[in-house]
Design a protein around this motif. Sequence first.
Motif, short mmCIF file in Angstrom:
data_model
loop_
_atom_site.label_atom_id
_atom_site.label_comp_id
_atom_site.label_asym_id
_atom_site.label_seq_id
_atom_site.Cartn_x
_atom_site.Cartn_y
_atom_site.Cartn_z
N PHE A 296 29.56 30.57 53.25
CA PHE A 296 29.64 30.98 51.85
C PHE A 296 30.87 30.41 51.15
CE2 PHE A 296 27.00 34.48 53.60
CZ PHE A 296 25.88 34.30 52.79
N GLU A 297 31.92 30.11 51.90
CA GLU A 297 33.16 29.62 51.31
C GLU A 297 33.28 28.10 51.41
OE1 GLU A 297 36.32 31.74 53.17
OE2 GLU A 297 35.62 33.70 52.49
N ALA A 298 32.18 27.42 51.66
CA ALA A 298 32.20 25.98 51.94
C ALA A 298 32.85 25.16 50.84
CB ALA A 298 30.78 25.48 52.20
N ASP A 299 32.64 25.55 49.59
CA ASP A 299 33.09 24.73 48.46
C ASP A 299 34.45 25.13 47.92
OD1 ASP A 299 30.69 23.14 48.29
OD2 ASP A 299 29.70 24.92 47.50
N ASP A 300 35.01 26.21 48.40
CA ASP A 300 36.25 26.72 47.81
C ASP A 300 37.37 25.69 47.78
OD1 ASP A 300 34.82 29.03 47.61
OD2 ASP A 300 36.19 30.28 48.77
N ALA A 301 37.49 24.92 48.85
CA ALA A 301 38.62 23.98 48.97
C ALA A 301 38.56 22.85 47.95
CB ALA A 301 38.66 23.40 50.38
N VAL A 302 37.37 22.57 47.41
CA VAL A 302 37.25 21.48 46.44
C VAL A 302 37.03 22.00 45.02
CG1 VAL A 302 36.39 19.88 48.17
CG2 VAL A 302 34.75 21.18 46.82
N ARG A 303 37.07 23.32 44.86
CA ARG A 303 36.90 23.94 43.55
C ARG A 303 38.13 24.79 43.23
NH1 ARG A 303 30.46 25.80 43.80
NH2 ARG A 303 29.64 23.71 44.30
N THR A 304 39.28 24.20 43.37
CA THR A 304 40.55 24.92 43.30
C THR A 304 40.96 25.25 41.86
OG1 THR A 304 41.60 22.75 43.40
CG2 THR A 304 41.47 23.98 45.44
N ALA A 305 41.87 26.24 41.76
CA ALA A 305 42.38 26.65 40.46
C ALA A 305 43.44 25.68 39.96
CB ALA A 305 42.97 28.06 40.56
N LEU A 306 43.43 25.45 38.67
CA LEU A 306 44.49 24.69 38.02
C LEU A 306 45.66 25.62 37.69
CD1 LEU A 306 42.40 22.59 35.47
CD2 LEU A 306 43.74 21.65 37.37
N PRO A 307 46.88 25.11 37.64
CA PRO A 307 47.98 25.94 37.15
C PRO A 307 47.76 26.27 35.68
CG PRO A 307 48.70 23.67 37.46
CD PRO A 307 47.31 23.77 38.05
N ALA A 308 48.60 27.15 35.15
CA ALA A 308 48.43 27.60 33.76
C ALA A 308 48.50 26.47 32.76
CB ALA A 308 49.47 28.67 33.44
N SER A 309 49.29 25.44 33.06
CA SER A 309 49.41 24.30 32.16
C SER A 309 49.78 23.07 32.96
CB SER A 309 50.46 24.55 31.08
OG SER A 309 51.77 24.41 31.62
N PRO A 310 49.61 21.87 32.41
CA PRO A 310 50.00 20.65 33.11
C PRO A 310 51.48 20.63 33.49
CG PRO A 310 48.58 20.12 31.27
CD PRO A 310 48.91 21.57 31.13
N ASP A 311 52.32 21.35 32.74
CA ASP A 311 53.75 21.37 33.05
C ASP A 311 54.04 21.97 34.41
OD1 ASP A 311 54.28 20.25 30.58
OD2 ASP A 311 54.65 22.17 29.61
N GLU A 312 53.11 22.76 34.93
CA GLU A 312 53.31 23.42 36.21
C GLU A 312 52.73 22.64 37.39
OE1 GLU A 312 52.26 27.57 36.16
OE2 GLU A 312 52.85 27.77 34.05
N LEU A 313 52.19 21.46 37.15
CA LEU A 313 51.69 20.63 38.24
C LEU A 313 52.83 20.20 39.15
CD1 LEU A 313 49.23 18.32 36.29
CD2 LEU A 313 48.57 19.83 38.19
N SER A 314 52.52 20.05 40.43
CA SER A 314 53.51 19.52 41.35
C SER A 314 53.85 18.08 40.98
CB SER A 314 52.95 19.54 42.79
OG SER A 314 53.75 18.75 43.65
N PRO A 315 55.14 17.72 41.06
CA PRO A 315 55.52 16.34 40.75
C PRO A 315 55.00 15.33 41.77
CG PRO A 315 57.39 17.56 41.61
CD PRO A 315 56.31 18.56 41.38
N LEU A 316 54.50 15.82 42.90
CA LEU A 316 54.04 14.92 43.96
C LEU A 316 52.85 14.07 43.54
CD1 LEU A 316 54.31 17.31 47.06
CD2 LEU A 316 55.91 15.52 46.34
#
Length: 390
Positions: A296-316
Amino acid sequence: MIQDTIWWHVYPLGATGAPVRDRAGDDSGHRLRHLGPWLDYLVELGCDGLLLGPIFESVGHGYDTLDHYRIDSRLGTDEDVEWLIAECDSRGIKVMLDGVFNHVARTHPAVGQGLAGSTNWEGHEELATLHHDDERVRELVTDIMLHWLRRGISGWRLDVAYAVPSDFWADVLTRVRGEFPDALILGEVIHGDYAGIATAGKMDSVTQYELWKAIWSSLVDANFFELDHALGRHRAMLAEIVPNTFIGNHDVDRIASKVGQAKAVIAAALLFTLPGMPSIYYGDEQGFEGLRTEGFEADDAVRTALPASPDELSPLGGWLYTQYQALIGLRRRNPWLTRADLEVREKTNETITVRVFNSAQELLIDACLAPTPGVRVHAGGETLYEWHAS
């Protein structure tokens, strides 16, 4: 033309952090508005289309629809989708919705009305296949499509279009185009005669899974002969339709996990230089990783949540985002690529040269896997894009 759109493909329930299975604790919200801060990001990336996964009321993952006229309560209300469409329109962003018209949830009213339910879809007991030979179903799907086109969307992605009889699509889409002749219709096709399915069903485009498979598999196995074969089939398809090209979506492993971060640049370079209508699965441009599992959780890893805004993205992921911007910019400066022809000039297991051309212009794409992964796009002796892993 709308087929020149570059789409940013988002799975809304996952991207906004909505509960997919256990809805008891947090079943309502205005999560569609969480996409607001990402619209300028989409434009800055170079895209001009927002391809949304399911947004209609459903039981769980969105592909188990309960009401095609009502926004999923986890995502918001009718006012929220009206706001999102208006925000996109103000930025010149086209919106495409995901239409699940092959099946519905077992608890959908259509089952009780005799419009669905004789068979489960692909063994999923919770999904009931619609009776596509029933005139009432044809009228219902036509009305749903027209309802949202009148609200301002630009087109529809037809989920599992390959499983629905072509005469159903031809009939429904003829009715829809009577009012919206320029609506873009993208059919999900995984296998079979891609162009034949599109033509028989009167679709504009279909998902090019063959090319997706060849790109990642060639990079993983160091076997560009596979890509060469797929490009031959892609070329034949281009004579009839403009297929939707992609290297990631909500149903497959993240490209960075599949091939590695370095080779993901080569995959992106092929996506944006080969003919077709490209779509980017949200986060791939940042090197998001994720592999599908089982159950049932097969797709969770590829359907991840975005942070609240692009400013919170990891710099990596910033370095990869920069490569995507450069490649999309190259695509924008060469819009003829959408409907171009192609040929493979040279190939070995670890190298390939592809010529993309029309009667007046051409690009050459040189990709290599050894001694380090790299790609160069050039024309007339001028390098238009180049990247090599350090």
